[in-house]
Design a protein around this motif. Structure first.
Motif, PDB file in Angstrom:
ATOM      1  N   GLU A  94      -4.871  14.742  -1.798  1.00  0.00           N
ATOM      2  CA  GLU A  94      -6.045  14.653  -0.926  1.00  0.00           C
ATOM      3  C   GLU A  94      -6.533  16.029  -0.472  1.00  0.00           C
ATOM      4  O   GLU A  94      -7.700  16.189  -0.128  1.00  0.00           O
ATOM      5  CB  GLU A  94      -5.744  13.782   0.306  1.00  0.00           C
ATOM      6  CG  GLU A  94      -5.449  12.330  -0.022  1.00  0.00           C
ATOM      7  CD  GLU A  94      -6.541  11.672  -0.833  1.00  0.00           C
ATOM      8  OE1 GLU A  94      -6.256  11.267  -1.978  1.00  0.00           O
ATOM      9  OE2 GLU A  94      -7.687  11.577  -0.355  1.00  0.00           O
ATOM     10  N   GLU A 130       4.540  15.758  -1.159  1.00  0.00           N
ATOM     11  CA  GLU A 130       3.905  15.421  -2.435  1.00  0.00           C
ATOM     12  C   GLU A 130       4.177  16.585  -3.397  1.00  0.00           C
ATOM     13  O   GLU A 130       3.836  17.720  -3.072  1.00  0.00           O
ATOM     14  CB  GLU A 130       2.377  15.332  -2.288  1.00  0.00           C
ATOM     15  CG  GLU A 130       1.836  14.379  -1.249  1.00  0.00           C
ATOM     16  CD  GLU A 130       0.399  14.764  -0.860  1.00  0.00           C
ATOM     17  OE1 GLU A 130       0.214  15.406   0.199  1.00  0.00           O
ATOM     18  OE2 GLU A 130      -0.529  14.432  -1.618  1.00  0.00           O
ATOM     19  N   SER A 148       0.843  -1.193   0.000  1.00  0.00           N
ATOM     20  CA  SER A 148       0.000   0.000   0.000  1.00  0.00           C
ATOM     21  C   SER A 148       0.875   1.238   0.000  1.00  0.00           C
ATOM     22  O   SER A 148       2.100   1.143   0.186  1.00  0.00           O
ATOM     23  CB  SER A 148      -0.888   0.023   1.251  1.00  0.00           C
ATOM     24  OG  SER A 148      -0.068   0.238   2.399  1.00  0.00           O
ATOM     25  N   GLY A 149       0.199   2.384  -0.160  1.00  0.00           N
ATOM     26  CA  GLY A 149       0.919   3.645  -0.131  1.00  0.00           C
ATOM     27  C   GLY A 149       1.475   3.958   1.243  1.00  0.00           C
ATOM     28  O   GLY A 149       2.650   4.325   1.393  1.00  0.00           O
ATOM     29  N   ALA A 150       0.629   3.818   2.261  1.00  0.00           N
ATOM     30  CA  ALA A 150       1.084   4.134   3.621  1.00  0.00           C
ATOM     31  C   ALA A 150       2.319   3.316   3.988  1.00  0.00           C
ATOM     32  O   ALA A 150       3.255   3.833   4.614  1.00  0.00           O
ATOM     33  CB  ALA A 150      -0.043   3.885   4.625  1.00  0.00           C
ATOM     34  N   PHE A 187      -0.778  14.777   2.665  1.00  0.00           N
ATOM     35  CA  PHE A 187      -1.395  13.510   3.073  1.00  0.00           C
ATOM     36  C   PHE A 187      -0.455  12.368   2.704  1.00  0.00           C
ATOM     37  O   PHE A 187      -0.029  12.264   1.554  1.00  0.00           O
ATOM     38  CB  PHE A 187      -2.745  13.304   2.383  1.00  0.00           C
ATOM     39  CG  PHE A 187      -3.392  11.993   2.764  1.00  0.00           C
ATOM     40  CD1 PHE A 187      -4.163  11.885   3.916  1.00  0.00           C
ATOM     41  CD2 PHE A 187      -3.194  10.844   1.992  1.00  0.00           C
ATOM     42  CE1 PHE A 187      -4.731  10.675   4.293  1.00  0.00           C
ATOM     43  CE2 PHE A 187      -3.760   9.624   2.372  1.00  0.00           C
ATOM     44  CZ  PHE A 187      -4.530   9.552   3.515  1.00  0.00           C
ATOM     45  N   HIS A 188      -0.159  11.515   3.693  1.00  0.00           N
ATOM     46  CA  HIS A 188       0.771  10.420   3.414  1.00  0.00           C
ATOM     47  C   HIS A 188       0.267   9.066   3.878  1.00  0.00           C
ATOM     48  O   HIS A 188       0.992   8.080   3.789  1.00  0.00           O
ATOM     49  CB  HIS A 188       2.138  10.738   4.030  1.00  0.00           C
ATOM     50  CG  HIS A 188       2.738  11.999   3.487  1.00  0.00           C
ATOM     51  ND1 HIS A 188       3.261  12.088   2.214  1.00  0.00           N
ATOM     52  CD2 HIS A 188       2.854  13.248   4.017  1.00  0.00           C
ATOM     53  CE1 HIS A 188       3.689  13.324   1.988  1.00  0.00           C
ATOM     54  NE2 HIS A 188       3.451  14.051   3.066  1.00  0.00           N
ATOM     55  N   GLY A 189      -0.970   8.995   4.413  1.00  0.00           N
ATOM     56  CA  GLY A 189      -1.518   7.689   4.775  1.00  0.00           C
ATOM     57  C   GLY A 189      -1.991   7.643   6.213  1.00  0.00           C
ATOM     58  O   GLY A 189      -1.879   8.620   6.963  1.00  0.00           O
ATOM     59  N   LYS A 244      -0.919   3.313  -5.391  1.00  0.00           N
ATOM     60  CA  LYS A 244      -2.167   3.524  -6.130  1.00  0.00           C
ATOM     61  C   LYS A 244      -2.243   2.862  -7.524  1.00  0.00           C
ATOM     62  O   LYS A 244      -2.663   1.727  -7.614  1.00  0.00           O
ATOM     63  CB  LYS A 244      -2.496   5.015  -6.192  1.00  0.00           C
ATOM     64  CG  LYS A 244      -2.965   5.528  -4.806  1.00  0.00           C
ATOM     65  CD  LYS A 244      -3.770   6.796  -4.875  1.00  0.00           C
ATOM     66  CE  LYS A 244      -4.529   7.028  -3.595  1.00  0.00           C
ATOM     67  NZ  LYS A 244      -3.804   7.759  -2.559  1.00  0.00           N
ATOM     68  N   ILE A 276       2.667   8.811  -4.758  1.00  0.00           N
ATOM     69  CA  ILE A 276       1.653   7.760  -4.723  1.00  0.00           C
ATOM     70  C   ILE A 276       0.451   8.121  -5.590  1.00  0.00           C
ATOM     71  O   ILE A 276      -0.105   7.273  -6.281  1.00  0.00           O
ATOM     72  CB  ILE A 276       1.263   7.483  -3.257  1.00  0.00           C
ATOM     73  CG1 ILE A 276       2.430   6.758  -2.563  1.00  0.00           C
ATOM     74  CG2 ILE A 276      -0.023   6.660  -3.161  1.00  0.00           C
ATOM     75  CD1 ILE A 276       2.323   6.685  -1.045  1.00  0.00           C
ATOM     76  N   GLN A 277       0.066   9.400  -5.572  1.00  0.00           N
ATOM     77  CA  GLN A 277      -1.068   9.833  -6.394  1.00  0.00           C
ATOM     78  C   GLN A 277      -0.603  10.475  -7.704  1.00  0.00           C
ATOM     79  O   GLN A 277      -1.258  10.341  -8.736  1.00  0.00           O
ATOM     80  CB  GLN A 277      -1.923  10.821  -5.595  1.00  0.00           C
ATOM     81  CG  GLN A 277      -3.277  11.081  -6.201  1.00  0.00           C
ATOM     82  CD  GLN A 277      -4.270  11.689  -5.218  1.00  0.00           C
ATOM     83  OE1 GLN A 277      -5.100  12.491  -5.587  1.00  0.00           O
ATOM     84  NE2 GLN A 277      -4.230  11.301  -3.971  1.00  0.00           N
ATOM     85  N   ASP A 284       6.545  11.984  -2.289  1.00  0.00           N
ATOM     86  CA  ASP A 284       5.437  11.032  -2.256  1.00  0.00           C
ATOM     87  C   ASP A 284       4.707  11.145  -3.588  1.00  0.00           C
ATOM     88  O   ASP A 284       3.960  12.092  -3.829  1.00  0.00           O
ATOM     89  CB  ASP A 284       4.503  11.349  -1.077  1.00  0.00           C
ATOM     90  CG  ASP A 284       3.369  10.343  -0.948  1.00  0.00           C
ATOM     91  OD1 ASP A 284       3.093   9.643  -1.944  1.00  0.00           O
ATOM     92  OD2 ASP A 284       2.752  10.269   0.134  1.00  0.00           O
TER      93      ASP A 284
END
Ligand SMILES: *Cc1c(COP(=O)(O)O)cnc(C)c1O
Length: 386
Positions: free
Chosen positions: A189, A184, A105-107, A133-135, A246, A219-220, A217
Motif C-alpha cells: 500500500e 510485509e 479478510s486480510g485484516a 499496512f496491515h488492515g 486477497k 496478503i498482497q 504479511d
C-alpha cells in the motif's frame, strides 16, 4: 434502467463515504479485461488490488464455486467440512508446515496473528515497520504506523513499536519483551517498497534470540504475485507465521493465518473464532486458485512479464523510479499528479491502475496477462504521460 448519474447519486445517498471512487461502473470481467455498463472494454492492471490474480472469472474458479454452491454453502465451524481441511493441508504443505486458522479478510488474518503471538508470549510488544499496512480493524490498524490512518481513531491497541526498515532499528527494538515482528516483505500500500533482505534477516535473528515470532504479511505479496509462491521463498528468510488473503479466494472473501510447527498448542478451543471463516464455497474457490498459482512455470512467466513491464515503464516520459518484484510494480512520476494520471488512464485510455500517493502509481496486473496486454498498457500509459 439506471443511468450512471443515477447510480452515483444512489451510491452517495446510501453508502458511507469511506471510498473515493473512480468514475467507472464495471459489470463484467474476463481474464485481464473488464467491461463497463456501456460495453466499453478496459485493461485491468489493478485486479481489485491483487485479488483477481488468476484473471476475472477464471473458468476453473467459476466451476469450483458453482459446484460447491450447489452442494453446500455453509454449516458452521462447529462441524467438519472437507474443502476447509483440504485447503489447510495445501497451504501448510506449500509454506510453513504448521496449522492454519481461516478468516474472511486480510485484516482478520492479521488479528489472528497478533492474538497468536501475544498468547504465545503471554503479552509482549509487536514491532512493525514504518510505511507498513496491515488492515483497518483495531489490531491491524494499530500495526499500521501511518498518522493519517491512525490518528482519527485513537486510542489504539497499546504495545506496538514502529521502526524504520534498518538493521540497527530492528536490533534495537526487538527485546525479550517482544512477542512478534510483523512485516510485509514488500510493502504494497505504500507504493511497492521491498524491505531490504538484510533487515528481514536481522529480524529473523533477533526473533530467534528473544523468542519472538517473525510474522510475514503476505496478503498482497503472496500467491505468485512476486514470481514466487510466497515472497519469502525468494528471500532466504523463513517466518514463523504468515498471513494471506486477497488473491486466495479468486475474488471471494477468505484469508488465513498459516503457522510453522512452533505454535501447535498456543490457541485452545474457544480462544478465537469466526462464523463464516473457512466456509465451503470460498475454500473450494481457493483450492482452484492454488491449482493455478502453485505452477512453477507460472512463476517464471510472472518474473519475465514483470521485467518486461519494468523495462517499458523506464522508457516512459515523467517516470522517475520503478520498483518491481514479479507483477507487483510501483513507479514514481514527476511534474504530474499520480491520481490525475490514474484517472486519465481510466477515462481516456481504459486502463485500470491505482495511485498509492501523490506521485506514486501501482500496477498489479493479473498473473495470466499476455505480452501484448503488457505492451498495450505501456502504450496507454505513454499516451497519458506524454
Ligand atoms: C490489503 C492488505 C491487508 C488488509 O486486507 P483486507 O482484506 O482489506 O482486510 C493487510 N495487509 C496487507 C499487506 C494488505 O495488502
Amino acid at each position: 434502467m439506471t443511468t450512471f448519474d443515477e447510480l452515483q447519486d444512489l451510491d452517495r445517498e446510501a453508502i458511507i463515504g469511506t471510498y473515493a471512487r473512480l468514475p467507472a461502473w464495471f459489470v463484467r470481467g474476463e481474464g485481464a479485461r473488464l467491461w463497463d455498463h456501456e460495453g466499453a472494454e478496459y485493461l485491468d492492471f489493478l485486479t481489485g488490488i491483487s485479488v483477481s490474480s488468476v484473471g476475472h472469472c477464471h473458468p476453473k474458479v467459476v466451476e469450483a464455486i458453482r459446484e460447491q454452491a450447489g452442494t453446500l454453502i455453509h454449516t458452521s465451524n462447529l462441524f467438519y467440512t472437507e474443502p476447509m481441511v483440504r485447503l489447510a493441508q495445501r497451504l501448510r504443505a506449500n509454506s510453513l508446515g504448521g496449522r492454519v486458522f481461516f478468516t474472511n479478510s486480510g485484516a482478520e488474518a492479521v488479528e489472528a496473528a497478533l492474538k497468536l503471538a501475544r498468547r504465545a508470549k503471554r503479552g509482549g510488544d509487536i514491532v512493525v515497520v514504518h510505511g507498513g499496512f496491515h488492515g483497518r480493524t483495531y489490531g491491524a490498524l494499530s500495526a499500521t504506523p501511518q498518522e493519517s490512518k491512525q490518528e482519527p481513531f485513537a486510542p489504539l491497541v497499546p504495545g506496538f513499536t514502529a521502526v524504520p526498515p534498518t538493521v540497527d532499528a530492528v536490533n534495537h527494538a526487538v527485546t525479550e519483551n517482544t512477542a512478534a515482528v510483523l512485516v510485509e516483505p514488500i510493502q504494497g500500500e505504500s507504493g511497492v517498497h521491498p524491505i531490504p533482505v538484510e533487515v528481514l534477516r536481522a529480524a529473523r535473528e533477533a526473533c530467534d534470540v528473544h523468542g519472538a515470532a517473525l510474522i510475514f504479511d503476505e496478503i498482497q505479496t503472496g500467491l505468485a504475485r512476486t514470481g514466487a509462491l510466497w515472497a519469502w521463498h525468494d528471500l532466504g528468510v523463513e517466518p514463523d507465521a504468515m498471513t494471506t488473503a486477497k488473491a486466495l479466494g479468486g475474488g471471494l472473501p477468505i484469508g488465513a493465518l498459516v503457522t510453522n510447527g512452533g505454535f501447535e498448542e498456543v490457541f485452545q478451543a474457544g480462544d478465537h473464532g469466526s462464523t463464516f471463516a473457512g466456509g465451503p464455497v470460498p475454500c473450494a474457490a481457493a483450492l482452484a486458485v492454488l491449482d493455478i498459482v502453485e505452477d512453477p512455470a507460472l512463476h517464471e512467466r510472472v518474473k519475465a512479464l514483470g521485467a518486461r513491464l519494468k523495462a517499458g515503464l523506464e522508457t516512459l516520459p515523467r517516470v522517475t523510479t520503478v520498483r518491481q518484484r514479479g507483477l507487483m510494480v510501483g513507479f514514481d512520476v514527476e511534474a504530474v499528479k499520480a491520481p490525475d494520471v490514474v484517472r486519465n488512464a481510466l477515462v481516456e485510455q481504459r486502463l485500470v491502475a491505482n495511485a498509492t500517493g501523490p506521485s506514486t502509481i501501482r500496477l498489479l496486473p493479473p498473473l495470466i496477462v499476455g505480452e501484448q496486454e503488457i505492451d498495450s498498457a505501456l502504450d496507454r500509459l505513454a499516451a497519458v504521460l506524454t
